[in-house]
Design a protein around this motif. Structure first.
Motif, PDB file in Angstrom:
ATOM      1  N   GLN A 115     -10.449   1.257   0.837  1.00 31.01           N
ATOM      2  CA  GLN A 115     -11.822   0.735   0.849  1.00 31.01           C
ATOM      3  C   GLN A 115     -12.258   0.225  -0.529  1.00 31.01           C
ATOM      4  OE1 GLN A 115     -13.665  -0.019   3.359  1.00 31.01           O
ATOM      5  NE2 GLN A 115     -12.290   0.893   4.883  1.00 31.01           N
ATOM      6  N   ASP A 116     -11.632   0.757  -1.583  1.00 27.21           N
ATOM      7  CA  ASP A 116     -11.957   0.297  -2.939  1.00 27.21           C
ATOM      8  C   ASP A 116     -11.608  -1.179  -3.144  1.00 27.21           C
ATOM      9  OD1 ASP A 116     -12.829   2.810  -3.505  1.00 27.21           O
ATOM     10  OD2 ASP A 116     -11.263   3.288  -4.978  1.00 27.21           O
ATOM     11  N   LEU A 117     -10.801  -1.744  -2.238  1.00 28.90           N
ATOM     12  CA  LEU A 117     -10.411  -3.162  -2.371  1.00 28.90           C
ATOM     13  C   LEU A 117     -11.420  -4.097  -1.705  1.00 28.90           C
ATOM     14  CD1 LEU A 117      -6.627  -2.613  -1.573  1.00 28.90           C
ATOM     15  CD2 LEU A 117      -7.634  -3.054  -3.835  1.00 28.90           C
ATOM     16  N   GLN A 118     -12.406  -3.515  -1.017  1.00 28.91           N
ATOM     17  CA  GLN A 118     -13.441  -4.313  -0.353  1.00 28.91           C
ATOM     18  C   GLN A 118     -14.100  -5.272  -1.349  1.00 28.91           C
ATOM     19  OE1 GLN A 118     -14.411  -4.253   2.962  1.00 28.91           O
ATOM     20  NE2 GLN A 118     -15.947  -5.808   2.545  1.00 28.91           N
ATOM     21  N   GLY A 119     -14.110  -6.569  -0.999  1.00 31.73           N
ATOM     22  CA  GLY A 119     -14.781  -7.570  -1.828  1.00 31.73           C
ATOM     23  C   GLY A 119     -14.045  -7.963  -3.096  1.00 31.73           C
ATOM     24  N   LYS A 120     -12.871  -7.361  -3.326  1.00 32.48           N
ATOM     25  CA  LYS A 120     -12.127  -7.656  -4.557  1.00 32.48           C
ATOM     26  C   LYS A 120     -11.223  -8.882  -4.389  1.00 32.48           C
ATOM     27  CE  LYS A 120     -13.565  -4.105  -7.003  1.00 32.48           C
ATOM     28  NZ  LYS A 120     -12.920  -2.807  -7.100  1.00 32.48           N
ATOM     29  N   ASP A 121     -10.821  -9.450  -5.526  1.00 29.44           N
ATOM     30  CA  ASP A 121      -9.869 -10.569  -5.525  1.00 29.44           C
ATOM     31  C   ASP A 121      -8.460 -10.027  -5.689  1.00 29.44           C
ATOM     32  OD1 ASP A 121     -11.758 -12.880  -5.640  1.00 29.44           O
ATOM     33  OD2 ASP A 121     -12.385 -11.849  -7.469  1.00 29.44           O
ATOM     34  N   ILE A 122      -7.577 -10.402  -4.767  1.00 30.45           N
ATOM     35  CA  ILE A 122      -6.186  -9.936  -4.838  1.00 30.45           C
ATOM     36  C   ILE A 122      -5.259 -11.155  -4.908  1.00 30.45           C
ATOM     37  CG2 ILE A 122      -4.400  -8.486  -3.808  1.00 30.45           C
ATOM     38  CD1 ILE A 122      -6.534  -7.094  -2.135  1.00 30.45           C
ATOM     39  N   ALA A 123      -4.406 -11.181  -5.962  1.00 32.35           N
ATOM     40  CA  ALA A 123      -3.457 -12.289  -6.110  1.00 32.35           C
ATOM     41  C   ALA A 123      -2.130 -11.919  -5.460  1.00 32.35           C
ATOM     42  CB  ALA A 123      -3.237 -12.581  -7.594  1.00 32.35           C
ATOM     43  N   THR A 124      -1.528 -12.846  -4.735  1.00 31.64           N
ATOM     44  CA  THR A 124      -0.252 -12.558  -4.052  1.00 31.64           C
ATOM     45  C   THR A 124       0.474 -13.846  -3.673  1.00 31.64           C
ATOM     46  OG1 THR A 124       0.766 -11.300  -2.247  1.00 31.64           O
ATOM     47  CG2 THR A 124      -1.221 -12.528  -1.699  1.00 31.64           C
ATOM     48  N   SER A 125       1.786 -13.711  -3.445  1.00 29.41           N
ATOM     49  CA  SER A 125       2.558 -14.803  -2.843  1.00 29.41           C
ATOM     50  C   SER A 125       2.759 -14.530  -1.352  1.00 29.41           C
ATOM     51  CB  SER A 125       3.936 -14.906  -3.515  1.00 29.41           C
ATOM     52  OG  SER A 125       3.781 -15.037  -4.907  1.00 29.41           O
ATOM     53  N   TYR A 126       2.137 -13.448  -0.865  1.00 29.40           N
ATOM     54  CA  TYR A 126       2.318 -13.036   0.540  1.00 29.40           C
ATOM     55  C   TYR A 126       0.973 -12.949   1.269  1.00 29.40           C
ATOM     56  CZ  TYR A 126       7.042 -12.223  -0.905  1.00 29.40           C
ATOM     57  OH  TYR A 126       8.313 -12.417  -1.380  1.00 29.40           O
ATOM     58  N   PRO A 127       0.246 -14.074   1.395  1.00 35.86           N
ATOM     59  CA  PRO A 127      -1.091 -14.029   1.999  1.00 35.86           C
ATOM     60  C   PRO A 127      -1.100 -13.599   3.462  1.00 35.86           C
ATOM     61  CG  PRO A 127      -0.367 -16.302   1.679  1.00 35.86           C
ATOM     62  CD  PRO A 127       0.603 -15.438   0.940  1.00 35.86           C
ATOM     63  N   ILE A 128      -0.050 -13.885   4.198  1.00 37.63           N
ATOM     64  CA  ILE A 128      -0.050 -13.529   5.628  1.00 37.63           C
ATOM     65  C   ILE A 128       0.133 -12.023   5.804  1.00 37.63           C
ATOM     66  CG2 ILE A 128       1.233 -13.769   7.806  1.00 37.63           C
ATOM     67  CD1 ILE A 128       1.542 -16.713   7.195  1.00 37.63           C
ATOM     68  N   ILE A 129       1.161 -11.459   5.139  1.00 35.83           N
ATOM     69  CA  ILE A 129       1.403 -10.020   5.275  1.00 35.83           C
ATOM     70  C   ILE A 129       0.208  -9.237   4.718  1.00 35.83           C
ATOM     71  CG2 ILE A 129       2.904  -8.077   4.648  1.00 35.83           C
ATOM     72  CD1 ILE A 129       5.245 -10.053   4.494  1.00 35.83           C
ATOM     73  N   LEU A 130      -0.319  -9.679   3.567  1.00 37.49           N
ATOM     74  CA  LEU A 130      -1.467  -8.988   2.978  1.00 37.49           C
ATOM     75  C   LEU A 130      -2.695  -9.104   3.877  1.00 37.49           C
ATOM     76  CD1 LEU A 130      -2.910  -7.448   0.717  1.00 37.49           C
ATOM     77  CD2 LEU A 130      -3.265  -9.642  -0.457  1.00 37.49           C
ATOM     78  N   GLY A 131      -2.935 -10.314   4.401  1.00 41.21           N
ATOM     79  CA  GLY A 131      -4.100 -10.527   5.274  1.00 41.21           C
ATOM     80  C   GLY A 131      -4.041  -9.636   6.505  1.00 41.21           C
ATOM     81  N   ASN A 132      -2.844  -9.528   7.111  1.00 40.36           N
ATOM     82  CA  ASN A 132      -2.688  -8.668   8.291  1.00 40.36           C
ATOM     83  C   ASN A 132      -2.958  -7.207   7.946  1.00 40.36           C
ATOM     84  OD1 ASN A 132      -1.965 -10.831   9.867  1.00 40.36           O
ATOM     85  ND2 ASN A 132       0.243 -10.473   9.700  1.00 40.36           N
ATOM     86  N   TYR A 133      -2.453  -6.803   6.777  1.00 43.59           N
ATOM     87  CA  TYR A 133      -2.651  -5.403   6.373  1.00 43.59           C
ATOM     88  C   TYR A 133      -4.145  -5.116   6.164  1.00 43.59           C
ATOM     89  CZ  TYR A 133      -2.881  -1.256   3.499  1.00 43.59           C
ATOM     90  OH  TYR A 133      -3.221  -0.019   3.009  1.00 43.59           O
ATOM     91  N   LEU A 134      -4.818  -5.987   5.416  1.00 43.82           N
ATOM     92  CA  LEU A 134      -6.238  -5.743   5.123  1.00 43.82           C
ATOM     93  C   LEU A 134      -7.052  -5.711   6.415  1.00 43.82           C
ATOM     94  CD1 LEU A 134      -6.646  -7.987   1.956  1.00 43.82           C
ATOM     95  CD2 LEU A 134      -6.601  -5.472   2.024  1.00 43.82           C
ATOM     96  N   GLN A 135      -6.695  -6.627   7.330  1.00 41.97           N
ATOM     97  CA  GLN A 135      -7.403  -6.664   8.604  1.00 41.97           C
ATOM     98  C   GLN A 135      -7.197  -5.352   9.375  1.00 41.97           C
ATOM     99  OE1 GLN A 135      -6.227  -9.779  11.297  1.00 41.97           O
ATOM    100  NE2 GLN A 135      -8.281  -9.957  12.129  1.00 41.97           N
ATOM    101  N   SER A 136      -5.950  -4.859   9.358  1.00 42.35           N
ATOM    102  CA  SER A 136      -5.657  -3.610  10.083  1.00 42.35           C
ATOM    103  C   SER A 136      -6.419  -2.430   9.480  1.00 42.35           C
ATOM    104  CB  SER A 136      -4.151  -3.321  10.066  1.00 42.35           C
ATOM    105  OG  SER A 136      -3.755  -2.828   8.795  1.00 42.35           O
ATOM    106  N   GLN A 137      -6.797  -2.562   8.194  1.00 42.45           N
ATOM    107  CA  GLN A 137      -7.524  -1.476   7.516  1.00 42.45           C
ATOM    108  C   GLN A 137      -9.040  -1.707   7.547  1.00 42.45           C
ATOM    109  OE1 GLN A 137      -5.842   1.282   6.160  1.00 42.45           O
ATOM    110  NE2 GLN A 137      -4.150   0.319   7.243  1.00 42.45           N
ATOM    111  N   GLY A 138      -9.462  -2.850   8.112  1.00 43.84           N
ATOM    112  CA  GLY A 138     -10.891  -3.161   8.169  1.00 43.84           C
ATOM    113  C   GLY A 138     -11.503  -3.458   6.810  1.00 43.84           C
TER     114      GLY A 138
END
Ligand code: PRT
Ligand code: ZN
Length: 213
Positions: free
Chosen positions: A109-132
């Motif tokens: 939850q500490d990542l809510q609203g934060k900027d995250i840099a990655t070369s893996y936007p799909i895997i990261l996006g799916n993970y964040l979505q699964s965590q709400g």
């Protein structure tokens, strides 16, 4: 005339040596001299294409290559329609979220609203979505670990193996979101003839693996 099975492997990088050894240990002979983009086996109906790993899933989806070897991270991120033929057990690593070492972390939850840099936007996006969790994903293609220190992002999501790179960039690993190893992927519409060549290779790989254990 028999057709050759076309095999796409990484030209040079962390997957190359183990990928080539897999076929060599099966008794498939070929010349992969420096700078070569293609090689035909002298004793087996196969030819090799030496490519950037990121290009391999697309070649396999289109049937330009019949099979290919990539990391599961690249396979899943590419989102291509290919079959998953076999997990290969090498090039193991994980995809993790990391933040500056000095920062407190209580949970995702500490990542809510934060900027995250990655070369893996799909895997990261799916993970964040699964965590709400809603974060801003910044896609960058390399040197992801320096993003926090130059003010580009609060956190990064990148491949970790020993953890040394995170450490030397003042970061700490806070979430493992994906575990990866090399995978053989295949064209979904392979001809029967090519499928039977692939079956011979898979049979030999199993025999080599059984002999090692
Ligand atoms: O040129 P091409 O596009 O073909 O290669 P590439 O540079 O994209 O990929 P390459 O050769 O670096 O990695 C190929 C595959 O190896 C990756 O897709 C992963 O599946 C796997 N793999 C295994 C790794 C690592 N270990 C690894 N450590 N890929 C990258 N790294 C990076 C990591 O990002 C970090 O920056 O290596 C650095 C060091 O890691 P630490 O944690 O050991 O310090
Ligand atoms: Zn790559």
């Amino acid at each position: 005339m028999t057709q050759n099975l076309r095999i796409a492997v990484q030209k040079s990088g962390r997957l190359s040596e183990d990928s080539l050894n897999l076929f060599k240990e099966c008794g498939i002979k070929f010349d992969n001299g420096a700078g070569k983009l293609k090689a035909t086996s002298s004793n087996f109906p196969a030819e090799f294409l030496f490519l950037r790993d990121d290009d391999i899933p697309g070649y396999v989806e289109d049937g330009v290559a019949d099979i290919g070897i990539v990391g599961q991270n690249v396979h899943v991120e590419s989102n291509k329609n290919v079959s998953e033929v076999k997990l290969l057990g090498f090039s193991k690593c994980r995809l993790s979220i990391a933040i500056p070492r000095s920062e407190e972390y209580r949970g995702v939850q500490d990542l809510q609203g934060k900027d995250i840099a990655t070369s893996y936007p799909i895997i990261l996006g799916n993970y964040l979505q699964s965590q709400g969790v809603q974060s801003h994903i910044h896609e960058i293609s390399g040197s992801v670990e320096i993003a926090p220190s130059i003010g580009l992002a609060h956190a990064v999501c990148d491949i970790v193996s020993s953890g040394g790179t995170l450490l030397s960039n003042g970061l700490k690993e806070v979430e493992v979101i994906f575990r990866s190893e090399a995978i053989m992927i295949g064209y979904t519409k392979m001809s029967e003839e090519k499928q039977s060549i692939l079956n011979q290779i898979l049979f030999r790989i199993d025999a080599v693996q059984r002999a090692k254990n």
